[in-house]
Write a protein that holds these residues in place. Structure first.
Motif, PDB file in Angstrom:
ATOM      1  N   SER A 284       0.820  -1.221   0.000  1.00  0.00           N
ATOM      2  CA  SER A 284       0.000   0.000   0.000  1.00  0.00           C
ATOM      3  C   SER A 284       0.850   1.266   0.000  1.00  0.00           C
ATOM      4  O   SER A 284       0.451   2.288  -0.574  1.00  0.00           O
ATOM      5  N   LYS A 285       2.034   1.232   0.612  1.00  0.00           N
ATOM      6  CA  LYS A 285       2.911   2.410   0.612  1.00  0.00           C
ATOM      7  C   LYS A 285       3.330   2.761  -0.804  1.00  0.00           C
ATOM      8  O   LYS A 285       3.274   3.925  -1.217  1.00  0.00           O
ATOM      9  N   LEU A 286       3.752   1.768  -1.570  1.00  0.00           N
ATOM     10  CA  LEU A 286       4.172   1.986  -2.959  1.00  0.00           C
ATOM     11  C   LEU A 286       3.004   2.489  -3.801  1.00  0.00           C
ATOM     12  O   LEU A 286       3.171   3.370  -4.649  1.00  0.00           O
ATOM     13  N   GLN A 287       1.830   1.950  -3.559  1.00  0.00           N
ATOM     14  CA  GLN A 287       0.660   2.356  -4.330  1.00  0.00           C
ATOM     15  C   GLN A 287       0.242   3.785  -4.010  1.00  0.00           C
ATOM     16  O   GLN A 287      -0.045   4.576  -4.911  1.00  0.00           O
ATOM     17  N   SER A 288       0.224   4.128  -2.723  1.00  0.00           N
ATOM     18  CA  SER A 288      -0.271   5.448  -2.333  1.00  0.00           C
ATOM     19  C   SER A 288       0.754   6.554  -2.593  1.00  0.00           C
ATOM     20  O   SER A 288       0.386   7.660  -3.000  1.00  0.00           O
ATOM     21  N   GLU A 289       2.047   6.279  -2.397  1.00  0.00           N
ATOM     22  CA  GLU A 289       3.056   7.323  -2.534  1.00  0.00           C
ATOM     23  C   GLU A 289       3.532   7.500  -3.974  1.00  0.00           C
ATOM     24  O   GLU A 289       3.807   8.622  -4.404  1.00  0.00           O
ATOM     25  N   LEU A 290       3.636   6.399  -4.733  1.00  0.00           N
ATOM     26  CA  LEU A 290       4.189   6.494  -6.080  1.00  0.00           C
ATOM     27  C   LEU A 290       3.194   6.106  -7.175  1.00  0.00           C
ATOM     28  O   LEU A 290       3.512   6.184  -8.361  1.00  0.00           O
ATOM     29  N   GLY A 291       2.003   5.662  -6.784  1.00  0.00           N
ATOM     30  CA  GLY A 291       0.962   5.369  -7.769  1.00  0.00           C
ATOM     31  C   GLY A 291       1.135   4.062  -8.520  1.00  0.00           C
ATOM     32  O   GLY A 291       0.542   3.879  -9.588  1.00  0.00           O
TER      33      GLY A 291
END
Length: 317
Positions: A284-291
């Motif tokens: 979720s961090k990769l998805q939310s911060e870098l799309g």
């Protein structure tokens, strides 16, 4: 933009080199020692592209590594590693040399200012194992490796962290779940199943086959690394998971179904020493911060992967 890719003739590294050649205009230098798991003919063929330079050498050998340091790099993407758990249980010497000493040598080079940033490619196995009801690993999960391979990767992760904290080097770490796709060595899980099934040989499955892995298509992994290369924050860890938790036995049966082979080829064997029961990654961090988001579905990508291995093995059996 100059990029150095270590281990660029191996499974994930080679896929990443293909990705960079297709999707960017970067100038790429690859260093690889061309071990048994590499693809020397494929990487040699790619050198016909003027944007790709290949250096045969080991990252754990300082002089080999220095041969690539004749220019400044925008980034180093560090894939080079010994990665097969079974081999590490038999003898971990190469794992210590490549995964720990090799990473140390790279970090020492980075101290000289040869690159603006470096991505260290690691694995979810450094987190250890999960029970069926535990939440997936996050970037804050403690490191708790359970085999020599994952212990050497955890050690290299800690070196990277220490060099970021001590020397303020522009370092990032990624930890991915189980990859599958083209160019994976035949010793690995999915290629082994395909090869054995093609030859109508028994397919060895450790223990009861109920171990759970989170499967990530290598092309989605490459896309994530490219995003981190462009927009990642130094000092951060990014988990890259497939969100495809599957029992080993179910993956075997699906591949046999794709290939039109009988389940009778399955043979349960003694479980691997220190065999982790379940891996799962929270991305979720990769998805939310870098799309980042996946572009492929598990079933279609598995179908493509099985077909690639059938085509590849067909020429050698």
């Amino acid at each position: 933009m100059n990029v150095l890719v270590t281990g660029g003739a191996g499974f994930i590294g080679l896929n990443f080199v293909h990705y960079l050649l297709e999707h960017t205009s970067y100038q790429i230098t690859v260093i690889d020692s061309l071990t048994y798991a590499s693809h020397p003919q494929e990487i040699q063929a790619l050198t016909s592209n003027p944007r790709l330079r290949f250096v045969k050498g080991s990252i754990s050998n300082k002089s080999d590594l220095e041969a690539t340091m004749d220019r400044k790099y925008e980034a180093i993407v560090h894939f080079a590693a010994e990665s097969h758990v079974d081999n590490s249980i038999q003898n971990a010497d190469d794992f210590v040399q490549t995964n720990i000493v090799g990473t140390y040598q790279l970090l020492q080079q980075l101290k000289t200012g040869v690159a603006k940033r470096m991505i260290h490619i690691s694995t979810d196995e450094v987190y250890g194992t999960l029970t069926p009801v535990q939440q997936p690993f996050t970037e804050l999960s403690p490191l708790s490796p359970n085999n020599p391979y994952s212990a050497t990767k955890a050690s290299s992760d800690l070196l990277v962290r220490a060099y970021y904290e001590t020397f303020k080097l522009p370092l990032m770490i990624t930890r991915c779940s189980n990859n599958y796709g083209p160019f994976q060595n035949k010793e690995k899980f999915i290629p082994t199943i395909v090869l054995k099934a093609l030859q109508d040989q028994q397919i060895p499955i450790y223990g009861d086959g109920q171990q759970i892995r989170d499967w990530l298509y290598v092309q989605d992994h490459c896309k994530a690394i490219s995003l981190i290369l462009e927009s990642g924050t130094p000092g951060e860890v990014y988990n890259i998971g497939g969100g495809n938790e599957k029992k080993n036995i179910d993956v075997v049966k699906r591949i046999l179904e794709i290939m039109g082979k009988s389940d009778k080829l399955i043979e349960f064997v003694e479980d691997r020493k220190g065999h982790d029961r379940r891996y799962a990654i929270d991305s979720s961090k990769l998805q939310s911060e870098l799309g980042w988001k996946q572009s492929s579905t598990f079933d279609q990508s598995l179908l493509n992967t099985v077909q690639w291995h059938i085509n590849n093995f067909g020429a050698s059996i």
